[in-house]
Design an enzyme around this catalytic site. Structure first.
Site, short mmCIF file in Angstrom:
data_model
loop_
_atom_site.label_atom_id
_atom_site.label_comp_id
_atom_site.label_asym_id
_atom_site.label_seq_id
_atom_site.Cartn_x
_atom_site.Cartn_y
_atom_site.Cartn_z
N TYR A 150 0.75 12.51 2.38
CA TYR A 150 1.37 12.90 1.19
C TYR A 150 0.10 13.27 0.44
O TYR A 150 0.94 13.79 -0.52
CB TYR A 150 1.38 10.79 0.06
CG TYR A 150 2.64 10.17 0.49
CD1 TYR A 150 2.76 9.61 1.75
CD2 TYR A 150 3.46 9.64 -0.88
CE1 TYR A 150 4.04 9.36 1.80
CE2 TYR A 150 4.84 9.12 -0.70
CZ TYR A 150 5.02 8.66 0.45
OH TYR A 150 5.81 7.63 0.38
N LYS A 206 0.18 4.63 15.24
CA LYS A 206 0.46 5.15 16.00
C LYS A 206 -0.50 5.76 17.23
O LYS A 206 -0.33 6.98 17.65
CB LYS A 206 1.93 6.15 15.96
CG LYS A 206 2.82 6.65 16.50
CD LYS A 206 3.83 5.54 17.39
CE LYS A 206 4.49 6.78 18.38
NZ LYS A 206 5.47 5.88 18.93
N ASP A 212 9.67 -1.16 2.52
CA ASP A 212 11.66 -1.02 2.80
C ASP A 212 12.40 -1.74 3.40
O ASP A 212 12.88 -2.63 2.89
CB ASP A 212 11.85 0.81 2.72
CG ASP A 212 11.94 1.31 1.17
OD1 ASP A 212 10.94 1.09 0.15
OD2 ASP A 212 12.67 1.78 0.96
N ASP A 216 5.35 3.00 3.93
CA ASP A 216 6.46 3.39 2.73
C ASP A 216 7.83 2.75 3.32
O ASP A 216 8.41 2.50 2.31
CB ASP A 216 6.42 4.85 2.50
CG ASP A 216 7.40 4.48 1.24
OD1 ASP A 216 7.62 4.42 0.66
OD2 ASP A 216 8.08 6.55 1.85
C1 IPM Z 1 7.76 3.38 -3.02
C2 IPM Z 1 7.98 5.29 -3.74
C3 IPM Z 1 7.33 6.28 -3.98
C4 IPM Z 1 6.38 6.53 -2.89
C5 IPM Z 1 8.19 7.80 -4.38
C6 IPM Z 1 8.94 7.39 -5.43
C7 IPM Z 1 7.17 8.45 -4.76
O1 IPM Z 1 9.49 5.53 -2.33
O2 IPM Z 1 6.19 3.71 -4.09
O3 IPM Z 1 7.73 3.46 -2.27
O4 IPM Z 1 6.69 7.17 -1.67
O5 IPM Z 1 5.48 6.16 -2.30
MN MN Z 2 9.57 3.94 -1.15
#
Ligand code: IPM
Ligand code: MN
Length: 365
Positions: A141, A189, A249, A245
């Site tokens: 990032y 990894k 999810d 990230d």
């Molecule tokens: C999260 C989101 C963010 C990230 C985006 C919106 C930049 O997906 O907080 O997980 O990737 O960190």
């Molecule tokens: Mn995210």
């Protein structure tokens, strides 16, 4: 106590869900004799439109002058054509960097009533209770070099970590594990990436400071599978930014919906609290968005920034109770609508607020 909070509602469903969460926070803090001192500023797409930048300077200034930042969500498809550095998300990344919080906590636990919402079988997910610690200020990032040379047809991002960056987030993970079930799973990894070898080596070193906590290592590909097959085996999971990230999810599938996943970032001068889900512009202004992740994010903020554990517990308990009573937002009712009452964003917020109030009243007698 005064709780000085900067509120940045952001885009899409952000304003609606934040409004409900703030009303719940108002209810519990007032009952404890505390006051919310709120300031509101712009971030993301709304800021691009009004101020010409996704993170205006006065937002940063107000954030640095507060004790915590409470954020809705950023992002809108209408900015898809913009380069990464000009998009709404760039505002969020710049705010994260400015606040300095490096440990993004994402608790994933299964609500009994919502196990049916998950495509995973109940007997696999029931009782899951994982605290993800996602490193938030490093890796792909923020790593340099980065860029997209359109003429050459080359894009580059850099996954880079310094030892100190790994040490501090690993310590956060071990400290959390000490108060939980005393297991840290570090995800990398290291079979392919040097940056992961550094990560693994460093976490192993840090583990020596915490002899009461067990450490295991997993490769990220295998971990994504273990999470679906045996999520109950994990306690605290620590990993770098991008892996975190993606895995969080994925793990939201365990909670039944991404709309149930709160998140808070600690370790810096000022905490940043935002639900893990996005701005869902398609669902904005229809009174259908699920405010529960944001309400639970409020609980995280009370716990981690203000030390108000009882108030945080009251919120989590109220959310549980509302679900037990069969109240659902649309996203949570799709698979099993029978016997459930579907509520809009505002009505769900109100339900949680009423329930918190009842509990606080009952507790005071
Ligand atoms: C999260 C989101 C963010 C990230 C985006 C919106 C930049 O997906 O907080 O997980 O990737 O960190
Ligand atoms: Mn995210």
């Amino acid at each position: 106590m005064k709780l000085k909070i900067l509120v940045t509602e952001g885009d899409g469903i952000g304003p609606e869900i934040v409004k409900e969460a703030l009303a719940v926070l108002e209810e519990v803090t007032q009952a404890g004799g505390h006051t919310l001192e709120l300031d509101h500023k712009r971030i993301g797409g709304v800021a691009i439109e009004k101020d010409g930048t996704p993170l205006p300077a006065d937002t940063v200034a107000a954030a640095l002058d507060s004790e915590a930042v409470f954020l809705g969500a950023v992002g809108d498809d209408k900015f898809d054509a913009l380069p990464a550095s000009k998009r709404p998300e760039a505002g969020l990344l710049a705010l994260r960097a400015a606040l300095g919080g490096f440990a993004n906590l994402r608790p994933v636990f299964s609500f009994k009533e919502l196990t049916i919402n998950s495509p995973l079988r109940s007997e696999i997910i029931e009782g899951t209770d994982i605290m993800f610690v996602r490193e938030l200020l490093g890796g792909l990032y923020y790593g340099q070099p980065r860029g997209w040379d359109k003429e050459k047809g080359v894009g580059v991002n850099t996954m880079v970590y310094k030892r100190e960056e790994v040490v501090r987030v690993a310590r956060t993970a071990f400290q959390l594990a000490q108060k939980r079930r005393k297991l840290v799973t570090s995800v990398d990894k290291a079979n392919v990436l040097e940056v992961s070898q550094l990560w693994r080596d460093t976490v192993t070193e840090v583990a020596k400071e915490f002899p009461d906590v067990a450490l295991e290592h997993q490769f990220v590909d295998a971990m994504s599978m273990h999470l679906m097959k045996r999520p109950r085996d994990f306690d605290v999971v620590v990993t770098e930014n991008t892996f975190g990230d993606i895995l969080t999810d994925e793990a939201s599938v365990i909670t039944g919906s991404l709309g149930m996943l709160p998140s808070g970032t600690v370790g810096g001068k000022i905490g940043l609290f935002e639900p893990a889900h996005g701005s869902a512009p398609k669902h904005a202004n229809k009174n259908i968005a699920n405010p529960l992740a944001t309400i639970l994010t409020g609980a995280l903020m009370l716990r981690h920034t203000f030390g108000l554990d009882a108030e945080a517990d009251a919120i989590v308990k109220a959310v549980r109770k509302v679900l037990e009573q069969g109240f659902r937002t649309q996203d949570l009712a799709r698979t099993n609508p029978e016997g459930l009452t579907v509520l809009g964003t505002r009505e769900m917020g109100e339900k949680v607020r009423e329930t918190v109030k009842e509990q606080l009243l009952a507790a005071s007698f």
